[in-house]
Design an enzyme around this catalytic site. Structure first.
Site, short mmCIF file in Angstrom:
data_model
loop_
_atom_site.label_atom_id
_atom_site.label_comp_id
_atom_site.label_asym_id
_atom_site.label_seq_id
_atom_site.Cartn_x
_atom_site.Cartn_y
_atom_site.Cartn_z
N LYS A 159 41.49 -55.99 44.68
CA LYS A 159 41.15 -56.87 43.55
C LYS A 159 39.67 -57.21 43.54
CE LYS A 159 44.03 -60.23 44.75
NZ LYS A 159 44.73 -59.70 45.92
N ARG A 194 48.26 -67.61 41.54
CA ARG A 194 49.11 -67.05 42.59
C ARG A 194 50.52 -67.62 42.54
NH1 ARG A 194 44.72 -65.42 46.27
NH2 ARG A 194 45.53 -64.12 47.94
N ARG A 242 37.16 -62.06 58.49
CA ARG A 242 38.24 -62.89 57.92
C ARG A 242 39.33 -63.07 58.96
NH1 ARG A 242 40.00 -61.57 51.79
NH2 ARG A 242 41.74 -62.80 52.56
N ARG A 297 51.36 -63.06 54.58
CA ARG A 297 50.75 -63.11 53.23
C ARG A 297 51.57 -62.27 52.25
NH1 ARG A 297 44.94 -61.18 54.80
NH2 ARG A 297 44.41 -61.29 52.59
N ARG A 311 39.46 -53.04 56.73
CA ARG A 311 38.55 -54.11 56.35
C ARG A 311 38.18 -54.95 57.58
NH1 ARG A 311 40.15 -57.79 51.31
NH2 ARG A 311 41.53 -58.89 52.73
P1 AMP Z 1 42.22 -63.97 49.10
O1 AMP Z 1 40.80 -63.87 49.52
O2 AMP Z 1 42.41 -63.95 47.61
O3 AMP Z 1 43.11 -62.96 49.78
O4 AMP Z 1 42.74 -65.39 49.56
C1 AMP Z 1 42.77 -65.77 50.93
C2 AMP Z 1 43.68 -66.96 51.13
O5 AMP Z 1 43.19 -68.09 50.38
C3 AMP Z 1 45.13 -66.80 50.66
O6 AMP Z 1 45.94 -66.14 51.62
C4 AMP Z 1 45.54 -68.25 50.45
O7 AMP Z 1 45.81 -68.90 51.68
C5 AMP Z 1 44.26 -68.86 49.87
N1 AMP Z 1 44.23 -68.76 48.39
C6 AMP Z 1 43.35 -68.03 47.64
N2 AMP Z 1 43.61 -68.18 46.34
C7 AMP Z 1 44.68 -69.01 46.25
C8 AMP Z 1 45.43 -69.53 45.17
N3 AMP Z 1 45.16 -69.20 43.90
N4 AMP Z 1 46.48 -70.35 45.46
C9 AMP Z 1 46.77 -70.69 46.73
N5 AMP Z 1 46.11 -70.23 47.79
C10 AMP Z 1 45.06 -69.39 47.57
#
Ligand code: AMP
Length: 189
Positions: free
Chosen positions: A13, A88, A135, A146, A127
Site C-alpha cells: 500500500k 481499518r 519496524r 496483524r 522489509r
Molecule cells: P501500518 O503501517 O499501516 O501497517 O500500521 C501499523 C500499525 O499501526 C497497525 O498494525 C496498527 O496497530 C496501527 N494502525 C495504523 N493505522 C491504523 C488504523 N487506521 N486503525 C487502527 N490502528 C492502526
C-alpha cells in the site's frame, strides 16, 4: 481526487500510494506513519500506540478518526488525499464518509491490492531485513496477529465499499510497476 488504498499488511500500500502521490498531486495520509512519528516524538499517544502496534492490534477508532480528521482539515489536503492504512474498521469507514460529507467532498475510488498470505510473510521478512528491523511489528509472530486482525476487523470494510460501488481490486502479486499500471487503469476508469 480522494482515494483509499486497501490491503493486508505487506500488500504494498505504502509503495503504491507514493507512486500515486507523484502522479496525481494528492497528499498521502498513512496512519501507520503518523503513529510511528508520534512514537519517535515520544508523545503520550505514541507511547500508548507502540504497545498496541507491537502486539499487532488496532489503535482505537476514536483516536484514529480524530487523527485523520485533524490532518484532513489542513490546507494541503484540499486537492485530494490518498489514505493508506485508514479506514481499518467499518466504524472508521463510516466516520470517513461523515468527515468527507461535512467538507462537501466524497471518496472517488477504493483500490484493494490482493496478495496471498505466503507472499505477505516473505515480503515482511524482506522489509525487516532491508530496514534493519526498523519496524518492531515486522516479525513473523506479530504479522500472524496483524493478519488475524486484518481478516476479522479490516476485511469487512471491503463489502462496505463494494455496496457503494467504489471498490476495485488489483492483482498485487505482480511486479511493482505492473501493479501501478493496474491501479492507474482503475483510477482513470
Ligand atoms: P501500518 O503501517 O499501516 O501497517 O500500521 C501499523 C500499525 O499501526 C497497525 O498494525 C496498527 O496497530 C496501527 N494502525 C495504523 N493505522 C491504523 C488504523 N487506521 N486503525 C487502527 N490502528 C492502526
Amino acid at each position: 481526487m480522494n482515494i483509499v488504498i486497501f490491503g493486508p499488511p505487506g500488500a504494498g500500500k505504502g509503495t503504491q500510494a507514493q507512486i500515486i502521490v507523484d502522479e496525481r498531486c494528492v497528499v498521502q495520509l498513512s496512519t501507520g506513519d503518523m503513529l510511528r512519528s508520534a512514537i519517535a516524538a515520544g508523545t503520550e499517544l505514541g507511547m500508548k500506540a507502540k504497545q498496541i502496534m507491537d502486539a499487532g492490534q488496532l489503535v482505537s477508532d476514536e483516536i484514529m478518526v480524530r487523527m485523520i480528521s485533524e490532518r484532513m482539515a489542513e490546507d494541503d489536503c484540499a486537492n485530494g488525499v490518498i489514505l493508506d492504512g485508514f479506514p481499518r474498521t467499518v466504524a472508521q469507514a463510516e466516520a470517513l464518509d461523515a468527515m468527507l460529507n461535512e467538507r462537501g467532498v466524497s471518496l472517488d475510488k477504493v483500490i484493494e491490492i490482493q496478495v496471498d498470505e505466503v507472499a505477505l510473510f516473505a515480503r515482511i521478512e524482506k522489509r525487516a531485513a532491508e530496514t534493519g528491523a526498523a519496524r518492531s511489528d515486522d516479525t513473523a509472530d506479530v504479522l500472524t496477529q496483524r493478519l488475524k486482525v486484518y481478516y476479522a476487523n479490516t476485511a469487512p470494510v471491503l463489502p462496505y465499499y463494494q455496496e457503494k460501488g467504489l471498490l476495485m481490486s488489483v492483482d498485487g502479486m505482480q511486479a511493482v510497476e505492473k501493479v501501478s499500471e493496474a491501479i492507474r487503469q482503475c483510477l482513470d476508469s
